[in-house]
Motif scaffolding. Sequence first.
Motif, PDB file in Angstrom:
ATOM      1  N   PRO A   1       1.048  -1.165  -0.024  1.00  0.00           N
ATOM      2  CA  PRO A   1       0.153  -0.221  -0.347  1.00  0.00           C
ATOM      3  C   PRO A   1       0.634   1.479   0.665  1.00  0.00           C
ATOM      4  CG  PRO A   1      -0.593  -1.337   0.853  1.00  0.00           C
ATOM      5  CD  PRO A   1       0.476  -2.003   0.872  1.00  0.00           C
ATOM      6  N   LEU A   2       1.727   0.961   0.301  1.00  0.00           N
ATOM      7  CA  LEU A   2       2.760   1.731   0.352  1.00  0.00           C
ATOM      8  C   LEU A   2       3.384   2.802  -1.358  1.00  0.00           C
ATOM      9  CD1 LEU A   2       5.361   2.007   3.723  1.00  0.00           C
ATOM     10  CD2 LEU A   2       3.251   3.269   3.317  1.00  0.00           C
ATOM     11  N   VAL A   3       3.039   1.698  -1.933  1.00  0.00           N
ATOM     12  CA  VAL A   3       3.477   2.774  -3.442  1.00  0.00           C
ATOM     13  C   VAL A   3       2.240   3.616  -3.986  1.00  0.00           C
ATOM     14  CG1 VAL A   3       3.368   1.898  -6.142  1.00  0.00           C
ATOM     15  CG2 VAL A   3       4.380  -0.043  -4.059  1.00  0.00           C
ATOM     16  N   ALA A   4       1.036   3.420  -3.417  1.00  0.00           N
ATOM     17  CA  ALA A   4      -0.335   4.245  -3.439  1.00  0.00           C
ATOM     18  C   ALA A   4       0.318   5.459  -2.370  1.00  0.00           C
ATOM     19  CB  ALA A   4      -1.393   3.682  -3.559  1.00  0.00           C
ATOM     20  N   TYR A   5       0.372   5.267  -1.333  1.00  0.00           N
ATOM     21  CA  TYR A   5       0.375   6.186  -0.699  1.00  0.00           C
ATOM     22  C   TYR A   5       1.882   7.042  -1.516  1.00  0.00           C
ATOM     23  CZ  TYR A   5       2.184   8.083   3.908  1.00  0.00           C
ATOM     24  OH  TYR A   5       2.633   9.220   5.200  1.00  0.00           O
ATOM     25  N   TYR A   6       2.836   7.004  -1.588  1.00  0.00           N
ATOM     26  CA  TYR A   6       3.987   7.826  -1.976  1.00  0.00           C
ATOM     27  C   TYR A   6       3.841   8.308  -3.526  1.00  0.00           C
ATOM     28  CZ  TYR A   6       6.964   6.729   2.667  1.00  0.00           C
ATOM     29  OH  TYR A   6       7.040   6.786   3.094  1.00  0.00           O
ATOM     30  N   ARG A   7       3.091   6.949  -4.584  1.00  0.00           N
ATOM     31  CA  ARG A   7       2.349   8.219  -5.217  1.00  0.00           C
ATOM     32  C   ARG A   7       1.345   8.992  -5.707  1.00  0.00           C
ATOM     33  NH1 ARG A   7      -0.209   4.232  -7.758  1.00  0.00           N
ATOM     34  NH2 ARG A   7       1.434   3.099  -8.539  1.00  0.00           N
ATOM     35  N   GLU A   8       0.886   8.860  -4.996  1.00  0.00           N
ATOM     36  CA  GLU A   8      -0.018  10.546  -4.202  1.00  0.00           C
ATOM     37  C   GLU A   8       0.999  11.628  -3.798  1.00  0.00           C
ATOM     38  OE1 GLU A   8      -2.622   8.732  -1.747  1.00  0.00           O
ATOM     39  OE2 GLU A   8      -3.795   7.194  -2.292  1.00  0.00           O
ATOM     40  N   ARG A   9       2.291  11.571  -3.519  1.00  0.00           N
ATOM     41  CA  ARG A   9       3.103  12.735  -2.527  1.00  0.00           C
ATOM     42  C   ARG A   9       3.695  12.798  -4.048  1.00  0.00           C
ATOM     43  NH1 ARG A   9       0.324  10.319   1.338  1.00  0.00           N
ATOM     44  NH2 ARG A   9      -0.008  10.856   2.725  1.00  0.00           N
ATOM     45  N   GLY A  10       4.084  12.488  -4.837  1.00  0.00           N
ATOM     46  CA  GLY A  10       4.562  12.553  -6.368  1.00  0.00           C
ATOM     47  C   GLY A  10       5.630  12.325  -5.738  1.00  0.00           C
ATOM     48  N   LEU A  11       6.614  11.297  -5.110  1.00  0.00           N
ATOM     49  CA  LEU A  11       7.916  11.183  -3.975  1.00  0.00           C
ATOM     50  C   LEU A  11       8.167   9.477  -5.065  1.00  0.00           C
ATOM     51  CD1 LEU A  11       7.545  11.748  -1.085  1.00  0.00           C
ATOM     52  CD2 LEU A  11       9.257  12.892  -2.754  1.00  0.00           C
ATOM     53  N   LEU A  12       7.148   8.711  -5.958  1.00  0.00           N
ATOM     54  CA  LEU A  12       7.650   7.485  -6.246  1.00  0.00           C
ATOM     55  C   LEU A  12       8.096   7.397  -7.509  1.00  0.00           C
ATOM     56  CD1 LEU A  12       6.703   4.037  -5.273  1.00  0.00           C
ATOM     57  CD2 LEU A  12       4.911   3.761  -7.361  1.00  0.00           C
ATOM     58  N   ARG A  13       9.362   6.307  -7.535  1.00  0.00           N
ATOM     59  CA  ARG A  13       9.945   6.254  -8.554  1.00  0.00           C
ATOM     60  C   ARG A  13       9.778   4.509  -8.851  1.00  0.00           C
ATOM     61  NH1 ARG A  13       9.919  10.675  -8.463  1.00  0.00           N
ATOM     62  NH2 ARG A  13      11.190  11.722  -7.766  1.00  0.00           N
ATOM     63  N   ARG A  14       9.331   4.400 -10.217  1.00  0.00           N
ATOM     64  CA  ARG A  14       9.561   2.716 -10.680  1.00  0.00           C
ATOM     65  C   ARG A  14      10.239   1.887 -11.550  1.00  0.00           C
ATOM     66  NH1 ARG A  14       3.363   0.430  -9.703  1.00  0.00           N
ATOM     67  NH2 ARG A  14       4.618  -1.469  -8.352  1.00  0.00           N
ATOM     68  N   VAL A  15      10.844   0.936 -10.910  1.00  0.00           N
ATOM     69  CA  VAL A  15      11.938   0.039 -11.711  1.00  0.00           C
ATOM     70  C   VAL A  15      12.412  -1.057 -11.500  1.00  0.00           C
ATOM     71  CG1 VAL A  15      14.359  -0.623 -11.195  1.00  0.00           C
ATOM     72  CG2 VAL A  15      14.070   1.638 -10.100  1.00  0.00           C
ATOM     73  N   ARG A  16      12.128  -2.160 -12.673  1.00  0.00           N
ATOM     74  CA  ARG A  16      12.091  -3.893 -12.724  1.00  0.00           C
ATOM     75  C   ARG A  16      13.268  -4.388 -12.163  1.00  0.00           C
ATOM     76  NH1 ARG A  16      10.978  -5.382 -18.930  1.00  0.00           N
ATOM     77  NH2 ARG A  16      11.438  -7.175 -17.198  1.00  0.00           N
ATOM     78  N   GLY A  17      12.982  -5.151 -11.037  1.00  0.00           N
ATOM     79  CA  GLY A  17      14.010  -6.217 -10.400  1.00  0.00           C
ATOM     80  C   GLY A  17      14.487  -7.097 -11.266  1.00  0.00           C
TER      81      GLY A  17
END
Length: 209
Positions: free
Chosen positions: A176-192
């Motif tokens: 759920p923190l993925v959405a939490y930080y996306r809403e705050r404009g902080l999220l950067r997503r990377v393929r592992g």
Amino acid sequence: MAAKRVVFLGPPGAGKGTQAKRVVEALGLKHLSTGDVLREEVARGSALGLKAKGFMDRGELVPDQLIIDMVSGRIAGATGFLLDGFPRTVGQAEALEKITALDAVVTIDLSRDEVVRRLAARRVCRACGGIFNLTFNLNEGETACPACGGELYQRDDDTPAVIENRYDVYERSTAPLVAYYRERGLLRRVRGDVGTDGVFEEILRLLTA
Ligand code: AP5
């Protein structure tokens, strides 16, 4: 300007620790892995270690307040840091917001199947903390760290049942923190699921953009 206050999110085995070691070196940040600190406390037999051990052995999260107290003292006064494995619940994220602002949150994605495969083959060095894997940079039966010669071991929580539970706990409490930080404009997503160099280059690109 490069991000200086960074969080790494992602399921167990996504590569947070592997990448954190390289990113803190490249960007001059202080590395704080809550998992590493907890394992040191367990090894020392401290009061915190004794409280945390049962949760860790089962692949459950250690209660928020113990973790928040442990982290807040360690990042106080740091000008640049990479938090690896913290926060892991919305409660921890809200507590962190009261301690410091963040520049970026990097989430490393990896499927459950790949997590299970990787963690069963992970070995860690007791002396230098180096992280290795039997599938690409260690041979079966190798017991000495290729970097420093220290003893390699398998983590107590890298057993099939505990790995599965850790992934469930991740999905329930941390995803759920993925959405939490996306809403705050902080999220950067990377393929592992690309090689370690590819993941590193992508993270560095995102943190210096
Ligand atoms: P923690 O130590 O944080 O474990 P985790 O989050 O489950 O993550 P891991 O350390 O297992 O994996 P990683 O993503 O760092 O992957 P790694 O780089 O090693 O936490 C342990 C326990 O402590 C928790 O279960 C909980 O009980 C407690 N805890 C910790 N923080 C807490 C908190 N905030 N709140 C409450 N409780 C907390 O890589 C894995 C393997 O893959 C290695 O073998 C590596 O060589 C290999 N690999 C890495 N990258 C690649 C790649 N790109 N391609 C192929 N292989 C790769």
